[in-house]
Write a protein that holds these residues in place. Structure first.
Motif, PDB file in Angstrom:
ATOM      1  N   LEU A   1       0.833  -1.205   0.000  1.00 19.21           N
ATOM      2  CA  LEU A   1       0.000   0.000   0.000  1.00 19.21           C
ATOM      3  C   LEU A   1       0.871   1.259   0.000  1.00 19.21           C
ATOM      4  O   LEU A   1       0.617   2.214  -0.757  1.00 19.21           O
ATOM      5  N   CYS A   2       1.920   1.254   0.823  1.00 15.36           N
ATOM      6  CA  CYS A   2       2.796   2.426   0.885  1.00 15.36           C
ATOM      7  C   CYS A   2       3.580   2.606  -0.409  1.00 15.36           C
ATOM      8  O   CYS A   2       3.867   3.740  -0.816  1.00 15.36           O
ATOM      9  N   ALA A   3       3.935   1.508  -1.068  1.00 13.71           N
ATOM     10  CA  ALA A   3       4.617   1.614  -2.360  1.00 13.71           C
ATOM     11  C   ALA A   3       3.708   2.303  -3.379  1.00 13.71           C
ATOM     12  O   ALA A   3       4.165   3.145  -4.172  1.00 13.71           O
ATOM     13  N   ARG A   4       2.425   1.952  -3.373  1.00 17.08           N
ATOM     14  CA  ARG A   4       1.479   2.620  -4.274  1.00 17.08           C
ATOM     15  C   ARG A   4       1.315   4.094  -3.916  1.00 17.08           C
ATOM     16  O   ARG A   4       1.206   4.956  -4.797  1.00 17.08           O
ATOM     17  N   LEU A   5       1.304   4.378  -2.620  1.00 16.40           N
ATOM     18  CA  LEU A   5       1.219   5.776  -2.185  1.00 16.40           C
ATOM     19  C   LEU A   5       2.402   6.579  -2.702  1.00 16.40           C
ATOM     20  O   LEU A   5       2.253   7.707  -3.186  1.00 16.40           O
ATOM     21  N   ARG A   6       3.599   5.996  -2.642  1.00 13.39           N
ATOM     22  CA  ARG A   6       4.797   6.687  -3.116  1.00 13.39           C
ATOM     23  C   ARG A   6       4.770   6.893  -4.629  1.00 13.39           C
ATOM     24  O   ARG A   6       5.274   7.887  -5.135  1.00 13.39           O
ATOM     25  N   LEU A   7       4.178   5.949  -5.360  1.00  5.95           N
ATOM     26  CA  LEU A   7       4.047   6.135  -6.797  1.00  5.95           C
ATOM     27  C   LEU A   7       3.129   7.316  -7.115  1.00  5.95           C
ATOM     28  O   LEU A   7       3.387   8.092  -8.036  1.00  5.95           O
ATOM     29  N   GLN A   8       2.053   7.443  -6.344  1.00  2.00           N
ATOM     30  CA  GLN A   8       1.117   8.540  -6.564  1.00  2.00           C
ATOM     31  C   GLN A   8       1.653   9.881  -6.059  1.00  2.00           C
ATOM     32  O   GLN A   8       1.395  10.922  -6.649  1.00  2.00           O
ATOM     33  N   ARG A   9       2.398   9.799  -4.942  1.00  2.00           N
ATOM     34  CA  ARG A   9       2.893  11.017  -4.287  1.00  2.00           C
ATOM     35  C   ARG A   9       4.368  10.825  -3.925  1.00  2.00           C
ATOM     36  O   ARG A   9       4.702  10.523  -2.771  1.00  2.00           O
ATOM     37  N   PRO A  10       5.263  10.986  -4.875  1.00  2.00           N
ATOM     38  CA  PRO A  10       6.689  10.724  -4.614  1.00  2.00           C
ATOM     39  C   PRO A  10       7.302  11.658  -3.580  1.00  2.00           C
ATOM     40  O   PRO A  10       8.384  11.374  -3.061  1.00  2.00           O
ATOM     41  N   GLU A  11       6.633  12.759  -3.268  1.00  2.89           N
ATOM     42  CA  GLU A  11       7.169  13.691  -2.274  1.00  2.89           C
ATOM     43  C   GLU A  11       6.974  13.199  -0.847  1.00  2.89           C
ATOM     44  O   GLU A  11       7.542  13.760   0.107  1.00  2.89           O
ATOM     45  N   VAL A  12       6.176  12.142  -0.652  1.00  7.29           N
ATOM     46  CA  VAL A  12       5.868  11.644   0.681  1.00  7.29           C
ATOM     47  C   VAL A  12       7.016  10.789   1.225  1.00  7.29           C
ATOM     48  O   VAL A  12       7.536   9.918   0.539  1.00  7.29           O
ATOM     49  N   THR A  13       7.396  11.044   2.465  1.00  9.90           N
ATOM     50  CA  THR A  13       8.342  10.183   3.188  1.00  9.90           C
ATOM     51  C   THR A  13       7.545   9.132   3.952  1.00  9.90           C
ATOM     52  O   THR A  13       6.532   9.453   4.590  1.00  9.90           O
ATOM     53  N   VAL A  14       7.980   7.882   3.886  1.00 10.27           N
ATOM     54  CA  VAL A  14       7.320   6.800   4.608  1.00 10.27           C
ATOM     55  C   VAL A  14       8.233   6.336   5.736  1.00 10.27           C
ATOM     56  O   VAL A  14       9.411   6.017   5.517  1.00 10.27           O
ATOM     57  N   VAL A  15       7.693   6.308   6.934  1.00 11.85           N
ATOM     58  CA  VAL A  15       8.363   5.754   8.101  1.00 11.85           C
ATOM     59  C   VAL A  15       7.564   4.539   8.530  1.00 11.85           C
ATOM     60  O   VAL A  15       6.328   4.587   8.588  1.00 11.85           O
ATOM     61  N   GLN A  16       8.232   3.431   8.820  1.00  6.18           N
ATOM     62  CA  GLN A  16       7.504   2.212   9.156  1.00  6.18           C
ATOM     63  C   GLN A  16       8.047   1.580  10.433  1.00  6.18           C
ATOM     64  O   GLN A  16       9.221   1.705  10.759  1.00  6.18           O
ATOM     65  N   SER A  17       7.146   0.879  11.122  1.00  7.47           N
ATOM     66  CA  SER A  17       7.507   0.209  12.365  1.00  7.47           C
ATOM     67  C   SER A  17       6.764  -1.111  12.457  1.00  7.47           C
ATOM     68  O   SER A  17       5.816  -1.368  11.709  1.00  7.47           O
ATOM     69  N   GLY A  18       7.210  -1.957  13.374  1.00 14.17           N
ATOM     70  CA  GLY A  18       6.552  -3.255  13.545  1.00 14.17           C
ATOM     71  C   GLY A  18       7.050  -4.280  12.556  1.00 14.17           C
ATOM     72  O   GLY A  18       8.239  -4.342  12.233  1.00 14.17           O
ATOM     73  N   GLU A  19       6.126  -5.072  12.007  1.00  8.38           N
ATOM     74  CA  GLU A  19       6.462  -6.235  11.183  1.00  8.38           C
ATOM     75  C   GLU A  19       6.418  -5.955   9.684  1.00  8.38           C
ATOM     76  O   GLU A  19       6.108  -6.842   8.897  1.00  8.38           O
ATOM     77  N   ILE A  20       6.719  -4.742   9.280  1.00  5.27           N
ATOM     78  CA  ILE A  20       6.738  -4.410   7.856  1.00  5.27           C
ATOM     79  C   ILE A  20       8.126  -4.727   7.299  1.00  5.27           C
ATOM     80  O   ILE A  20       9.129  -4.298   7.868  1.00  5.27           O
ATOM     81  N   PRO A  21       8.212  -5.482   6.206  1.00  4.97           N
ATOM     82  CA  PRO A  21       9.533  -5.802   5.651  1.00  4.97           C
ATOM     83  C   PRO A  21      10.249  -4.535   5.193  1.00  4.97           C
ATOM     84  O   PRO A  21       9.606  -3.572   4.760  1.00  4.97           O
ATOM     85  N   PRO A  22      11.581  -4.511   5.277  1.00  2.00           N
ATOM     86  CA  PRO A  22      12.329  -3.323   4.859  1.00  2.00           C
ATOM     87  C   PRO A  22      12.041  -2.950   3.413  1.00  2.00           C
ATOM     88  O   PRO A  22      11.954  -3.813   2.541  1.00  2.00           O
ATOM     89  N   GLN A  23      11.888  -1.660   3.182  1.00  2.77           N
ATOM     90  CA  GLN A  23      11.644  -1.138   1.843  1.00  2.77           C
ATOM     91  C   GLN A  23      12.740  -0.129   1.505  1.00  2.77           C
ATOM     92  O   GLN A  23      13.198   0.615   2.377  1.00  2.77           O
ATOM     93  N   PRO A  24      13.176  -0.089   0.234  1.00  4.67           N
ATOM     94  CA  PRO A  24      14.305   0.772  -0.120  1.00  4.67           C
ATOM     95  C   PRO A  24      14.094   2.244   0.184  1.00  4.67           C
ATOM     96  O   PRO A  24      15.030   2.951   0.515  1.00  4.67           O
ATOM     97  N   GLU A  25      12.853   2.731   0.071  1.00  2.00           N
ATOM     98  CA  GLU A  25      12.611   4.166   0.232  1.00  2.00           C
ATOM     99  C   GLU A  25      11.838   4.479   1.517  1.00  2.00           C
ATOM    100  O   GLU A  25      11.221   5.533   1.631  1.00  2.00           O
ATOM    101  N   ALA A  26      11.879   3.564   2.480  1.00  4.95           N
ATOM    102  CA  ALA A  26      11.201   3.788   3.757  1.00  4.95           C
ATOM    103  C   ALA A  26      12.215   3.702   4.895  1.00  4.95           C
ATOM    104  O   ALA A  26      13.205   2.969   4.816  1.00  4.95           O
ATOM    105  N   THR A  27      11.953   4.450   5.958  1.00  6.16           N
ATOM    106  CA  THR A  27      12.816   4.451   7.138  1.00  6.16           C
ATOM    107  C   THR A  27      12.184   3.598   8.226  1.00  6.16           C
ATOM    108  O   THR A  27      11.017   3.794   8.571  1.00  6.16           O
ATOM    109  N   GLN A  28      12.948   2.646   8.743  1.00  8.98           N
ATOM    110  CA  GLN A  28      12.458   1.771   9.805  1.00  8.98           C
ATOM    111  C   GLN A  28      12.743   2.417  11.157  1.00  8.98           C
ATOM    112  O   GLN A  28      13.859   2.895  11.403  1.00  8.98           O
TER     113      GLN A  28
END
Length: 390
Positions: free
Chosen positions: A41-68
């Motif tokens: 879902l966050c990958a799709r959000l970034r495609l629609q809005r590339p200016e958005v920074t994604v921060v993730q926590s918990g059991e989300i697998p590491p993503q290249p453009e997200a900060t854990q």
């Protein structure tokens, strides 16, 4: 709001986060299934809005453009410090476990909190058991809550969550965009194979080729023009599968060498999964490999279901058990256990009406989840726009 009931939080405050400028979405999940779905879902959000920074926590697998990030202790001062550092505009919370102090701190900073995948189950917090349960108060901080269905919605209504913030939905799934293929090539092959029954063995492991060939021989007795498309999972599997196919005494088309299937081809051998978008579109019935042989854990069944294939699979699908269970419940997938049951299933389901019924059920599952993701993305976008214009 300082405590949570059930389990311990992080033992020490996390390292400070240097928040980049611009809009920020924080995503949190409490399980691997929810984590994979939220990552998509966050990958799709970034495609629609590339200016958005994604921060993730918990059991989300590491993503290249997200900060854990690690969550703070469930103490109000620690939670307020964490939220002040992160400054989230939107929080996507896919967790049945609640963190009242953390959620209170986020809401206090004006963050829009969207709850996802709410189940018909208890809402544990970590508060001492002699204190009143803070779950209802924590849930009141959400701007929207999407449930897994009617039963989960009824539970939340009993807890005081009512009105337009409550959305009857469906389980959140990891559904990537459908695999692509060249339109012209698809049209040409579809014309060549007109009138022929076709089934696909995708992501096939070398240990499974014996069962697949035996099943094909069984099915060919009843459908003489039946074509098998075999797609190995890896180069190692391809070498072994190619050897077995060529020793099968069946008429083989070697796709990698430029061969084209004709009226007498019994097996089309592809070299890799790179063109699965084409093969799924041509074959109304697909057996997904890595499922009869132990040790692989199966393949993502939504890949096939999103392109209209009825699905057969073996018993070893531990990596995607939730996804297969959902498709089986919908009537879109069927388990097989050996060459005999696979051959019987292919003979029965290769009939166009049988495969079409299963494929339609699978498409209903995929499309309903796609609509859910679209709605969540729209709400998140509205919240981001409102924060920007405030």
């Amino acid at each position: 709001m300082t405590y949570a009931r059930g389990g311990a939080a992080s033992a020490a405050p996390p390292e400070p986060l240097r928040r980049p400028p611009g809009p920020l979405v924080w995503a949190h999940a409490d399980s691997a299934r929810r984590g994979r779905a939220l990552a998509s879902l966050c990958a799709r959000l970034r495609l629609q809005r590339p200016e958005v920074t994604v921060v993730q926590s918990g059991e989300i697998p590491p993503q290249p453009e997200a900060t854990q990030v690690a969550l703070p202790r469930e103490q109000l001062t620690d939670c307020e410090t964490f939220v002040t550092q992160v400054k989230p505009d939107v929080l996507l919370w896919a967790s049945q476990s609640l963190r009242p102090a953390l959620l209170h701190a986020a809401a206090g900073q004006g963050c829009t909190i969207i709850g996802l995948d709410a189940a018909d189950a208890a809402w544990p917090t970590a508060a001492p058991r002699w204190l009143p349960d803070p779950a209802s108060g924590a849930l009141s901080l959400f701007s929207h809550v999407f449930t897994q269905g009617n039963a989960a919605s009824r539970r939340l209504r009993r807890m005081g969550v009512t009105g337009p913030i409550l959305h009857d939905a469906a389980p959140l799934l990891d559904t990537a965009p459908p695999l692509d293929c060249p339109d012209r090539l698809h049209e040409e092959l579809a014309a060549t194979l007109t009138g022929r029954p076709v089934w696909l063995a995708a992501h096939l492991r070398a240990e499974e080729i014996g069962d697949v060939l035996a099943a094909h021989r069984h099915a060919v007795r009843l459908a003489h023009r039946l074509l098998l498309i075999a797609v190995p999972a890896s180069p190692r599997d391809e070498a072994l599968i190619s050897r077995a196919v060529r020793a099968s005494q069946m008429r083989v088309c070697d796709w990698e060498n430029g061969d084209l299937p004709d009226e007498y081809t019994q097996i089309l051998l592809a070299a890799s999964p790179d063109e699965l978008g084409l093969w799924y579109r041509l074959a109304p019935l697909a057996f997904l490999g890595g499922s009869l042989a132990p040790g692989y854990g199966g393949q993502d069944p939504f890949e096939a279901a999103s392109l209209g294939a009825a699905i057969l699979y073996g018993p070893n699908v531990g990596k995607y058990l939730d996804a297969y269970s959902l498709l089986v419940e919908a009537g879109a997938a069927r388990i097989v256990r050996d060459a005999d049951s696979l051959g019987t299933a292919v003979s029965h389901l290769v009939a166009p009406d049988q495969a079409a019924s299963m494929a339609h059920a699978g498409w209903d599952v995929i499309s309903s989840r796609a609509a859910l993701v679209d709605e969540v993305l729209a709400l998140a976008g509205e919240a981001l726009d409102a924060r920007r214009s405030a």
